[in-house]
Scaffold this active site. Structure first.
Site, PDB file in Angstrom:
ATOM      1  N   ASN A  11       6.863  27.929  44.166  1.00  0.00           N
ATOM      2  CA  ASN A  11       6.268  26.871  43.851  1.00  0.00           C
ATOM      3  C   ASN A  11       7.099  25.776  42.855  1.00  0.00           C
ATOM      4  OD1 ASN A  11       4.055  26.888  45.541  1.00  0.00           O
ATOM      5  ND2 ASN A  11       3.014  28.373  44.122  1.00  0.00           N
ATOM      6  N   GLU A  13       1.660  26.982  38.375  1.00  0.00           N
ATOM      7  CA  GLU A  13       1.028  27.020  37.311  1.00  0.00           C
ATOM      8  C   GLU A  13       1.600  27.528  36.175  1.00  0.00           C
ATOM      9  OE1 GLU A  13      -1.954  30.022  38.186  1.00  0.00           O
ATOM     10  OE2 GLU A  13      -3.021  29.219  39.904  1.00  0.00           O
ATOM     11  N   VAL A  14       2.670  28.409  36.368  1.00  0.00           N
ATOM     12  CA  VAL A  14       3.674  28.810  35.192  1.00  0.00           C
ATOM     13  C   VAL A  14       4.936  28.176  35.312  1.00  0.00           C
ATOM     14  CG1 VAL A  14       4.552  30.664  34.350  1.00  0.00           C
ATOM     15  CG2 VAL A  14       2.347  31.114  35.306  1.00  0.00           C
ATOM     16  N   HIS A  59       9.790  31.337  39.388  1.00  0.00           N
ATOM     17  CA  HIS A  59       9.506  32.571  39.977  1.00  0.00           C
ATOM     18  C   HIS A  59       9.380  32.630  41.440  1.00  0.00           C
ATOM     19  CE1 HIS A  59       5.870  30.644  38.739  1.00  0.00           C
ATOM     20  NE2 HIS A  59       5.247  31.279  39.677  1.00  0.00           N
ATOM     21  N   HIS A  75       7.294  34.343  44.433  1.00  0.00           N
ATOM     22  CA  HIS A  75       6.121  35.151  45.035  1.00  0.00           C
ATOM     23  C   HIS A  75       6.553  35.851  46.301  1.00  0.00           C
ATOM     24  CE1 HIS A  75       3.095  32.589  42.684  1.00  0.00           C
ATOM     25  NE2 HIS A  75       3.658  31.866  43.037  1.00  0.00           N
TER      26      HIS A  75
END
Ligand code: AMP
Ligand code: ZN
Length: 115
Positions: free
Chosen positions: A89, A97-98, A102, A104
């Protein structure tokens, strides 16, 4: 460079403990705390980079390292035969959100079309 307020920096440094499924010093993998699929793993570079667009070349190399690490992490999690989805994302419309890059790994059920 670690960000003092960043949850993934804190997990990477060990300040917040987490079970690491994989760790090569540069990137590590943990189970998502709020899984969206039966298997939901995050592959996270230790170095803080908010978004790919902002990444210096070593940040982009970290993202590439996450992609390189993902198949082995997925295999260890039993997803080799059934398959999985990789998602990164980026920014508001993705629902990120973070703000620490990263990847997933999602699997363990048929995930359906992307929306
Ligand atoms: P994103 O929306 O792409 O930024 O994804 C952030 C993901 O991190 C979400 O799926 C959260 O459930 C997950 N998450 C947030 N905090 C933690 C944590 N402490 N340990 C594991 N996963 C987390
Ligand atoms: Zn961070």
């Amino acid at each position: 460079m670690a960000d003092a307020n960043c949850i993934f920096c804190k997990i990477g440094s060990g300040e917040i403990p987490a079970d690491k499924l994989f760790d090569d010093g540069r990137v590590f993998a943990i189970r998502d705390i709020n899984p969206k699929a039966p298997v939901h793993i995050l592959v996270i570079p230790r170095a803080h980079t908010e978004a790919l667009a902002d990444a210096p070349s070593d940040g982009a190399a970290d993202a590439a390292r996450c992609v390189e690490a993902a198949p082995g992490v997925a295999r260890e999690a039993g997803l080799d035969a059934s398959g999985y989805r990789l998602v990164a994302n980026q920014g508001a419309d993705s629902g990120q959100e973070v703000p620490h890059f990263h990847l997933h790994i999602l699997g363990g059920r048929a995930l359906g079309p992307m929306g």
